[in-house]
Write an enzyme that holds these catalytic residues in place. Structure first.
Site, PDB file in Angstrom:
ATOM      1  CD  GLU A 267      -1.975   2.208   1.769  1.00 37.13           C
ATOM      2  OE1 GLU A 267      -1.501   3.173   1.118  1.00 37.13           O
ATOM      3  OE2 GLU A 267      -2.307   2.290   2.955  1.00 37.13           O
ATOM      4  CD  GLU A 400       2.035  10.193  -0.792  1.00 37.64           C
ATOM      5  OE1 GLU A 400       0.997   9.744  -0.265  1.00 37.64           O
ATOM      6  OE2 GLU A 400       3.042   9.497  -1.015  1.00 37.64           O
TER       7      GLU A 400
END
Length: 510
Positions: A267, A400
């Protein structure tokens, strides 16, 4: 919680490594300081493990997994393991406030959110206790076959020794998402939390020791990634690696695992879009936009940090968004009502400010935030930041940030919105806000993401699958899918006829 200034100082427990049911110092005696990001003060230390300690933990886990042919854990009933998980849930509930305070001190999360996290931790252990019990009901499930001479059944078995490498933004909760299903499945666990936030994971080891899970089934190794995480992921006796963190580190873990062909679930990063159409209620949508970007100090892998506004509502929306964001209560995260605390570390603080300055240099407009608020002289605080006029080629739109920074762009049509939303290497989550149910359905189907929220952002339930596509990783956590992550499926097929198979003719009798 009472005002933190009036409360007694919170003492961070000084724990060692937890290996084979015992606390012990790292072999080389190294330790890492625990720094309170709100005050920049050292408030404790954690042990810094190296490959020698990793070897000890893996050896203990493998021995425990195989002990007594697995009868005490890996081949025990799901009901038996479920009782331990329920006991862990009870202990977490009993210590909820204490654990929340430690979490806040360690990573800067506002105390109200940390309490919420601890409630989710307990709920997650309770949920997987139930799934462990259900495992007993589905073992030896029959498979329908086309030939009557055979019967086939399915047996689900624990994968073995699993390495769980977890991040710092939800230290105990992200660990629980992996630990609870791994234990429910019957695996032996080695947890390696982030060196930036390990305190509550060590407290979980204390709880697990108290409830009496067999020694070696759960171990905690703390330390830096290259010294502890890398040798753990590459260890030949680790049967699976589950990782949550950066895409770069996830790629390295895949490479290490590939050398000995072990499964991984990842993840990874995200840059999730939130699409707001012009029929949305603006006040409601503004709050969801803020929550999706600023909750947990903006340090969320699934943060909806790319806001796409339909052009004809953009001006009105941005005015409310900037005013509301500027009014967020930011300060001591131990104070009840705080909605924005410090980011986790000095390096992260510096990185976020660099992203903001680069965005402005590239032409984005700063509507609010962008720096440490004037009333805070210490701590890694970044005010809730909104950047408008952001173009798809800008760094702030593509990368990000992992901080309280929201980048805003506009669109004309539904097709343009989907194109902009999907024009990203990431695919963890996405969200759409509109009163048109058919439009929401179309957009949710069109978003390239593992998670889609409709008329909201960030709700997460342990019953639903969590994970992404593209460079956001693969595999799913939570729900029944999370348990399957740690199970191996074995086919059992038997021949039930009394007649010979008859492929080879029998030798004639003399």
């Amino acid at each position: 919680m009472a005002d933190a200034a009036a409360a007694a100082p919170i003492v961070v427990p000084q724990r060692q490594l937890f290996i084979d049911g015992n606390w012990r110092p790292p072999r080389k005696g190294a330790h890492i300081p625990v720094i309170n990001p709100a005050t920049e003060q050292i408030i404790g230390e954690i042990p810094g493990a190296t490959s020698e300690d990793v070897n000890d933990a893996v050896k203990a886990a493998k021995k425990a997994f195989l002990h007594n042919k697995g009868q005490h854990w890996s081949r025990a009933t799901g009901e038996a393991r479920g009782k331990y998980l329920r006991a862990i849930a009870d202990k977490v509930t009993e210590r909820k406030l204490w654990l929340a305070e430690l979490e806040t001190l360690d990573c800067g999360k506002p105390i109200d959110e940390a309490v919420w996290d601890m409630e989710d931790v307990a709920a997650c252990f309770e949920y997987y206790a139930g799934l462990a019990e259900k495992l007993d009901e589905i073992q030896y499930a029959p498979v329908e076959l086309p030939l009557q001479n055979y019967k086939s059944n399915i047996l689900k078995e624990p994968i073995g020794v699993v390495a769980l490498i977890t991040p710092w933004n939800y230290p105990l909760l992200m660990a629980t998402w992996k630990v609870a299903p791994a234990l429910a499945a019957g695996c032996a666990v080695i947890l390696k939390p982030s060196e930036l936030a390990s305190v509550t994971c060590l407290e979980l080891a204390s709880i697990i020791q108290e409830v009496g899970i067999p020694p070696g089934i759960f171990n905690v190794i703390t330390g830096f990634g290259p010294a502890a995480g890398a040798p753990l992921a590459a260890h030949e006796d680790v049967d699976k690696v589950a990782f949550t963190g950066s895409t770069k580190t996830g790629r390295s873990i895949m490479e290490m695992a590939a050398r000995i062909t072990k499964p991984v679930s990842l993840e990874l990063g995200g840059k999730s879009p939130l699409i707001v159409f012009d029929d949305a209620d603006i006040d409601t949508a503004v709050e969801w936009a803020m929550f999706g970007a600023f909750w947990t100090n903006g340090q969320i892998c699934a943060a909806t940090s790319r806001l796409l506004l339909q052009e004809n509502i953009a001006e009105k929306f941005l005015k409310k968004l900037a005013d509301w964001s500027a009014s967020i209560k930011i300060g001591n995260p131990l104070e009840k009502g705080c909605r924005l605390g410090p980011v986790v570390s000095e390096s992260q603080y510096t990185k976020i400010l660099k992203y903001i300055s680069t965005a402005q240099a590239e032409g984005a407009s700063l509507l609010c935030g962008g720096k440490r608020p004037d009333h805070l002289k210490k701590g890694y605080f970044v005010g809730a930041t909104v950047l408008s006029d952001v173009k798809p080629w800008m760094q702030i739109w593509k990368e990000e940030v992992f901080g309280p920074v929201l980048a805003v762009s506009t669109f004309k049509t539904e097709e343009e919105a989907l194109h902009l939303a999907n024009d990203s290497p990431y695919g963890l989550a996405g969200a759409v806000i509109s009163k048109d149910a058919d439009r929401c359905k179309r957009v949710s189907e069109g978003l390239q993401a593992g998670i889609v929220w409709i008329n909201c952002s960030q709700p997460t339930f342990c019953q639903t699958p969590w994970g992404g596509v593209k460079r956001s990783g693969f595999g799913r956590e939570l729900g029944e899918w999370g348990l399957e992550n740690y199970l191996s499926v074995k086919q059992l097929t038997r021949y039930i006829s009394n007649e010979p198979f008859g492929w080879y003719p029998p030798i004639s009798k003399l």
